[in-house]
Design an enzyme around this catalytic site. Structure first.
Site, PDB file in Angstrom:
ATOM      1  CD  GLU A   3      -2.868   5.897   6.590  1.00 54.36           C
ATOM      2  OE1 GLU A   3      -2.893   5.919   5.343  1.00 54.36           O
ATOM      3  OE2 GLU A   3      -1.934   5.374   7.233  1.00 54.36           O
ATOM      4  CD  GLU A  57      -3.636  -2.114   7.453  1.00 50.68           C
ATOM      5  OE1 GLU A  57      -2.552  -2.408   6.933  1.00 50.68           O
ATOM      6  OE2 GLU A  57      -4.244  -1.049   7.205  1.00 50.68           O
ATOM      7  CE  LYS A  98      -0.085   3.446   4.700  1.00 48.97           C
ATOM      8  NZ  LYS A  98      -0.086   3.591   6.138  1.00 48.97           N
ATOM      9  CB  SER A 156       5.206  -1.194  12.124  1.00 48.43           C
ATOM     10  OG  SER A 156       4.838   0.159  12.277  1.00 48.43           O
ATOM     11  CG  HIS A 201      -5.889   2.298   5.288  1.00 51.81           C
ATOM     12  ND1 HIS A 201      -5.416   3.278   6.136  1.00 51.81           N
ATOM     13  CD2 HIS A 201      -4.872   1.401   5.156  1.00 51.81           C
ATOM     14  CE1 HIS A 201      -4.174   2.980   6.485  1.00 51.81           C
ATOM     15  NE2 HIS A 201      -3.826   1.848   5.907  1.00 51.81           N
ATOM     16  N   GLY A 237       2.490   2.714  10.639  1.00 51.58           N
ATOM     17  CA  GLY A 237       3.457   3.788  10.429  1.00 51.58           C
ATOM     18  C   GLY A 237       4.196   4.204  11.690  1.00 51.58           C
ATOM     19  CG  ASN A 284      -1.676   1.256   1.436  1.00 54.91           C
ATOM     20  OD1 ASN A 284      -1.781   2.064   0.521  1.00 54.91           O
ATOM     21  ND2 ASN A 284      -2.242   1.441   2.633  1.00 54.91           N
TER      22      ASN A 284
HETATM   23  P1  PGA Z   1       2.765   0.608   7.556  1.00 55.12           P
HETATM   24  O1  PGA Z   1       1.283   0.792   6.961  1.00 55.12           O
HETATM   25  O2  PGA Z   1       3.299  -0.693   7.037  1.00 55.12           O
HETATM   26  O3  PGA Z   1       3.530   1.806   7.056  1.00 55.12           O
HETATM   27  O4  PGA Z   1       2.624   0.612   9.052  1.00 55.12           O
HETATM   28  C1  PGA Z   1       0.431  -0.311   6.778  1.00 55.12           C
HETATM   29  C2  PGA Z   1      -0.884   0.170   6.202  1.00 55.12           C
HETATM   30  O5  PGA Z   1      -1.346   1.250   6.577  1.00 55.12           O
HETATM   31  O6  PGA Z   1      -1.489  -0.506   5.349  1.00 55.12           O
END
Ligand code: PGA
Length: 251
Positions: free
Chosen positions: A97, A167, A12, A213, A95, A173, A10
């Protein structure tokens, strides 16, 4: 039955067209017969170009979002129908976000999933609790409600057409991944809810990815958990070496 693993990148809101094309060319030349399915979720604007450029037959392409409605006066939105029309395979929906910064509620997430399924895009449905909820020990109740108000509204036949990604928001992140034990506990819990609502078969077949992460160092121990079927990878998917190492960990 053993489920085939999936590693999904992903991106983003990262990478411009030049950077994305370089990433793709490198992955195309280095990725041979992975032991898992590999999916890539770039920004909308990059999708059609990247799919045109890609000459391999490993990567599946997906979008990071789609509209909850079919078409019409929705400036700035992209519909599932439009994604399908350019050959996109999948779409990430719900997601954290999107939920946090764009106000997506469980009912909106459900509408998006329905749009995706209608247009034969495989939804990657994201769920997971924020830190405050985890600190109170209420992560199971929280995720259960996310499921009840979205995918549990789908008919049983639709279950074979979705992927779930667990998640935990506190892991996204942050560099602080869930431990394999924490991930396994939540994945097994989600699978048990699917079994109770639908059937043992539906639960056994459902891929449940871990996200938050995930990196080359922790991927192997996370993917070794019996109910973790691979990962949804944010930051580490931007770096070709890291992404390929994570794919390697999924065997
Ligand atoms: P990350 O994000 O691996 O940077 O923690 C995962 C995600 O949001 O799908």
């Amino acid at each position: 039955m053993s489920r085939r693993k999936i590693v999904a990148g992903n991106w983003k809101m990262n990478l411009d067209l030049t950077e994305a094309a370089e990433w793709l060319a490198e992955v195309e030349s280095r990725l041979r017969n992975p032991a898992c399915d590999v999916m890539l979720f770039p920004s909308f604007i990059l999708l059609a170009d990247l799919m045109d450029m890609y000459e391999g037959d490993v990567l599946l392409f997906g979008a990071q979002n789609c509209s909850h409605l079919e078409s019409g006066a929705l400036t700035g939105e992209v519909s599932a129908m439009q994604l399908a029309s350019v050959g996109v395979d999948s779409v990430i929906i719900g997601h954290s976000e999107r939920r946090e910064y764009f106000g997506e509620t469980n009912p909106i997430v459900l509408q998006k999933i329905q749009q995706a399924i209608k247009h034969e895009l495989m939804p990657v449905f994201c769920c997971g609790e924020p830190l405050a909820v985890r600190n109170e020990g209420k992560q199971k109740e929280f995720v259960k409600l996310q499921l009840e108000e979205s995918i549990f509204q789908l008919p049983a036949v639709a279950l074979s057409e979705i992927i779930v990604a667990y998640e935990p928001v506190w892991a996204i992140g942050t560099g602080l991944n869930a431990t394999p034990e924490q991930a396994q506990e939540m994945h097994a819990f989600i699978r048990s809810l699917i079994a109770a609502k639908y059937s043992d078969d539906a639960a056994t077949q459902l891929p449940i990815l871990y996200g938050g992460s995930c990196n080359p160092t922790n991927a192997k121990s996370l993917f070794a958990c019996p109910d973790v079927d691979g990962g949804l990878i944010g930051g580490a998917s931007l770096k070709v070496n890291d992404f390929l190492s994570i794919i390697d960990a999924a065997r």
